[in-house]
Design a protein around this motif. Structure first.
Motif, mmCIF file in Angstrom:
data_model
loop_
_atom_site.group_PDB
_atom_site.id
_atom_site.type_symbol
_atom_site.label_atom_id
_atom_site.label_comp_id
_atom_site.label_asym_id
_atom_site.label_seq_id
_atom_site.Cartn_x
_atom_site.Cartn_y
_atom_site.Cartn_z
ATOM 1 N N ILE A 124 13.372 -1.480 -0.698
ATOM 2 C CA ILE A 124 13.817 -2.411 0.348
ATOM 3 C C ILE A 124 13.633 -3.816 -0.197
ATOM 4 C CG2 ILE A 124 13.647 -3.156 2.752
ATOM 5 C CD1 ILE A 124 12.003 -0.701 3.383
ATOM 6 N N THR A 125 14.605 -4.668 0.067
ATOM 7 C CA THR A 125 14.523 -6.059 -0.380
ATOM 8 C C THR A 125 14.686 -7.006 0.806
ATOM 9 O OG1 THR A 125 15.370 -5.518 -2.579
ATOM 10 C CG2 THR A 125 15.566 -7.816 -1.874
ATOM 11 N N LEU A 126 13.772 -7.955 0.900
ATOM 12 C CA LEU A 126 13.847 -9.027 1.886
ATOM 13 C C LEU A 126 14.268 -10.307 1.165
ATOM 14 C CD1 LEU A 126 10.475 -8.463 3.819
ATOM 15 C CD2 LEU A 126 12.699 -7.379 4.237
ATOM 16 N N GLU A 127 15.329 -10.926 1.654
ATOM 17 C CA GLU A 127 15.787 -12.180 1.054
ATOM 18 C C GLU A 127 15.432 -13.343 1.969
ATOM 19 O OE1 GLU A 127 19.820 -14.478 -0.548
ATOM 20 O OE2 GLU A 127 19.950 -12.405 0.200
ATOM 21 N N PHE A 128 14.708 -14.312 1.400
ATOM 22 C CA PHE A 128 14.372 -15.544 2.103
ATOM 23 C C PHE A 128 15.131 -16.700 1.451
ATOM 24 C CE2 PHE A 128 10.884 -12.609 2.727
ATOM 25 C CZ PHE A 128 10.604 -12.745 4.082
ATOM 26 N N GLU A 129 14.976 -17.887 1.996
ATOM 27 C CA GLU A 129 15.758 -19.023 1.511
ATOM 28 C C GLU A 129 15.526 -19.282 0.028
ATOM 29 O OE1 GLU A 129 16.588 -23.762 2.469
ATOM 30 O OE2 GLU A 129 15.098 -22.649 3.644
ATOM 31 N N HIS A 130 14.267 -19.166 -0.406
ATOM 32 C CA HIS A 130 13.940 -19.567 -1.775
ATOM 33 C C HIS A 130 13.449 -18.424 -2.656
ATOM 34 C CE1 HIS A 130 14.564 -23.706 -0.677
ATOM 35 N NE2 HIS A 130 13.674 -23.630 0.286
ATOM 36 N N PHE A 131 13.350 -17.227 -2.118
ATOM 37 C CA PHE A 131 12.858 -16.122 -2.931
ATOM 38 C C PHE A 131 13.258 -14.781 -2.342
ATOM 39 C CE2 PHE A 131 9.614 -16.685 0.284
ATOM 40 C CZ PHE A 131 9.111 -15.412 0.526
ATOM 41 N N TYR A 132 13.163 -13.759 -3.195
ATOM 42 C CA TYR A 132 13.281 -12.366 -2.767
ATOM 43 C C TYR A 132 11.895 -11.734 -2.792
ATOM 44 C CZ TYR A 132 18.330 -12.572 -3.868
ATOM 45 O OH TYR A 132 19.660 -12.894 -3.932
ATOM 46 N N LEU A 133 11.634 -10.887 -1.812
ATOM 47 C CA LEU A 133 10.457 -10.016 -1.852
ATOM 48 C C LEU A 133 10.977 -8.586 -1.765
ATOM 49 C CD1 LEU A 133 7.453 -9.385 -1.816
ATOM 50 C CD2 LEU A 133 7.442 -9.787 0.642
ATOM 51 N N THR A 134 10.732 -7.825 -2.809
ATOM 52 C CA THR A 134 11.267 -6.466 -2.867
ATOM 53 C C THR A 134 10.146 -5.489 -3.182
ATOM 54 O OG1 THR A 134 12.979 -5.062 -3.884
ATOM 55 C CG2 THR A 134 11.897 -6.686 -5.323
ATOM 56 N N GLN A 135 10.236 -4.306 -2.593
ATOM 57 C CA GLN A 135 9.235 -3.273 -2.892
ATOM 58 C C GLN A 135 9.923 -2.021 -3.400
ATOM 59 O OE1 GLN A 135 7.260 -0.787 -0.003
ATOM 60 N NE2 GLN A 135 8.345 -1.772 1.703
ATOM 61 N N VAL A 136 9.141 -1.249 -4.185
ATOM 62 C CA VAL A 136 9.680 -0.045 -4.795
ATOM 63 C C VAL A 136 8.638 1.071 -4.754
ATOM 64 C CG1 VAL A 136 8.903 -0.678 -7.132
ATOM 65 C CG2 VAL A 136 10.870 0.857 -6.848
ATOM 66 N N TYR A 137 9.118 2.277 -4.576
ATOM 67 C CA TYR A 137 8.307 3.471 -4.814
ATOM 68 C C TYR A 137 8.994 4.212 -5.954
ATOM 69 C CZ TYR A 137 6.087 8.020 -4.117
ATOM 70 O OH TYR A 137 5.411 9.205 -4.307
ATOM 71 N N THR A 138 8.525 3.969 -7.157
ATOM 72 C CA THR A 138 9.161 4.483 -8.363
ATOM 73 C C THR A 138 9.010 6.005 -8.448
ATOM 74 O OG1 THR A 138 8.703 2.415 -9.516
ATOM 75 C CG2 THR A 138 9.190 4.337 -10.881
ATOM 76 N N PRO A 139 10.066 6.712 -8.804
ATOM 77 C CA PRO A 139 9.967 8.173 -8.921
ATOM 78 C C PRO A 139 8.931 8.603 -9.955
ATOM 79 C CG PRO A 139 12.262 7.469 -8.952
ATOM 80 C CD PRO A 139 11.435 6.225 -9.060
ATOM 81 N N ASN A 140 8.186 9.626 -9.619
ATOM 82 C CA ASN A 140 7.213 10.218 -10.530
ATOM 83 C C ASN A 140 7.947 11.069 -11.566
ATOM 84 O OD1 ASN A 140 5.153 12.382 -11.404
ATOM 85 N ND2 ASN A 140 3.886 10.964 -10.237
ATOM 86 N N ASP A 174 -0.182 0.484 -9.187
ATOM 87 C CA ASP A 174 0.427 -0.336 -8.139
ATOM 88 C C ASP A 174 0.340 -1.799 -8.577
ATOM 89 O OD1 ASP A 174 0.537 1.773 -5.667
ATOM 90 O OD2 ASP A 174 -1.294 2.036 -6.858
ATOM 91 N N TYR A 175 1.414 -2.544 -8.375
ATOM 92 C CA TYR A 175 1.512 -3.873 -8.977
ATOM 93 C C TYR A 175 2.111 -4.904 -8.033
ATOM 94 C CZ TYR A 175 1.076 -1.334 -13.459
ATOM 95 O OH TYR A 175 0.660 -0.533 -14.491
ATOM 96 N N GLY A 218 4.805 -2.663 -5.282
ATOM 97 C CA GLY A 218 4.923 -1.254 -4.961
ATOM 98 C C GLY A 218 4.150 -0.362 -5.914
ATOM 99 N N ASP A 219 4.394 0.929 -5.722
ATOM 100 C CA ASP A 219 3.826 1.965 -6.579
ATOM 101 C C ASP A 219 4.827 2.207 -7.701
ATOM 102 O OD1 ASP A 219 2.951 4.255 -7.808
ATOM 103 O OD2 ASP A 219 2.900 5.484 -5.987
ATOM 104 N N TRP A 236 0.834 -1.207 0.000
ATOM 105 C CA TRP A 236 0.000 0.000 0.000
ATOM 106 C C TRP A 236 0.866 1.253 0.000
ATOM 107 C CZ3 TRP A 236 -2.697 2.454 4.791
ATOM 108 C CH2 TRP A 236 -3.601 3.457 4.382
ATOM 109 N N ASN A 237 0.599 2.150 -0.922
ATOM 110 C CA ASN A 237 1.152 3.502 -0.842
ATOM 111 C C ASN A 237 0.300 4.255 0.167
ATOM 112 O OD1 ASN A 237 1.353 6.369 -1.223
ATOM 113 N ND2 ASN A 237 2.441 5.998 -3.140
ATOM 114 N N ILE A 238 0.879 4.516 1.332
ATOM 115 C CA ILE A 238 0.116 5.039 2.468
ATOM 116 C C ILE A 238 0.004 6.561 2.440
ATOM 117 C CG2 ILE A 238 2.115 5.215 4.011
ATOM 118 C CD1 ILE A 238 0.270 4.061 6.250
#
Length: 275
Positions: free
Chosen positions: A115-131, A240-241, A166-167, A6-8
């Motif tokens: 920010i990127t979270l690395e787990f054993e079998h995958f990455y979960l990363t979020q982005v707020y892309t510049p406008n 947002d995707y 992210g957005d 969520w873009n808060i």
């Protein structure tokens, strides 16, 4: 696993504000909590360079007592109280956390956008892309960002599966906004930004919402605050995707927008995936 992004649009306002809009934001946080996701991604936190205050952390811990919190805030030479991202993840999860620098132009790498979270079998990363900015004054830099970010995700994808959210500040196709003909050179719907997103997907990523729902129309994630009737009239944009590595697209169970009631601006987006 269940994830929500969520873009808060200001964490401080959502946690401590007393305006009508702040109360609507707090209702959205309550809705997110009811879904009980393993991980929550927040963009446009607009926190100081030092991150959340003690008061913010107290409120977050009261609302989400079973979660660890990590954040990335805008720091000098970038603007203060600008952009920023945050993850809340269940405290039984033990990811490795990184705050990537991708070689973006200007101050973009200092704006707390990834920010990127690395787990054993995958990455979960979020982005707020510049406008791309008023008058598209940041479009050239945005195009470089899109290239650098796509390269970053592709590098992650070489190592293990990627889930990105992210957005992204772009409506990819004409069906991703209510009035494409009126917005050909609007930030978020320029040919350049749309091509940048196409290039990102071509590196091996799936737009999960489209994968599951095909060419459905009228489903958006953002409605302009400046237009008082934008949400009532559903004059929205899907910017947002959730993206996943192509090879795990068939693992997705659900991807949908979460109802944020009358609150305009962004609505949360949910992903359920069998990992």
């Amino acid at each position: 696993m269940k994830f929500i992004s969520w873009n808060i649009d200001s964490l401080n306002a959502a946690l401590t504000g007393v305006s009508a809009r702040a109360l609507l934001s707090q209702n959205v946080l309550d809705t997110i909590k009811e879904h009980n996701p393993e991980i929550i991604a927040l963009q446009e936190t607009k926190l100081p360079s030092t991150g959340p205050t003690k008061k913010h952390l107290t409120i977050l811990n009261e609302r989400f007592p079973d979660y660890e919190i990590v954040w990335n805030s805008s720091v000098e030479p970038a603007r203060k109280g600008y952009a920023g991202t945050m993850f809340l993840y269940k405290n039984d999860l033990k990811p490795s956390v990184t705050f990537p620098v991708i070689g973006a132009p200007g101050t973009m790498d200092a704006e707390g956008r990834i920010i990127t979270l690395e787990f054993e079998h995958f990455y979960l990363t979020q982005v707020y892309t510049p406008n791309a900015g008023d008058g598209l004054n940041r479009l050239a830099d945005r195009q470089i960002w899109d290239i650098k970010y796509a390269d970053y995700l592709a590098e992650l994808d070489k190592k293990k599966n990627v889930i990105a959210t992210g957005d992204f500040n772009v409506a990819h196709k004409e069906i991703d906004l209510a009035h494409p003909n009126n917005n050909r050179r609007s930030a978020g719907f320029t040919d350049e930004e749309r091509q940048g997103f196409t290039n990102l997907l071509a590196k091996g990523f799936t737009d999960v919402f489209r994968y599951l729902h095909g060419d459905v129309t009228g489903v958006y994630t953002w409605w302009a605050q400046r237009a008082k009737t934008s949400k009532i009239n559903n004059s929205g944009w899907r910017i947002d995707y959730w993206l996943v590595s192509d090879r795990i697209a068939d693992k997705v169970i659900k991807c949908e927008m979460i109802d944020s009631g009358p609150r305009q601006d962004h609505t949360p987006i949910l992903l359920e995936i069998d990992l």
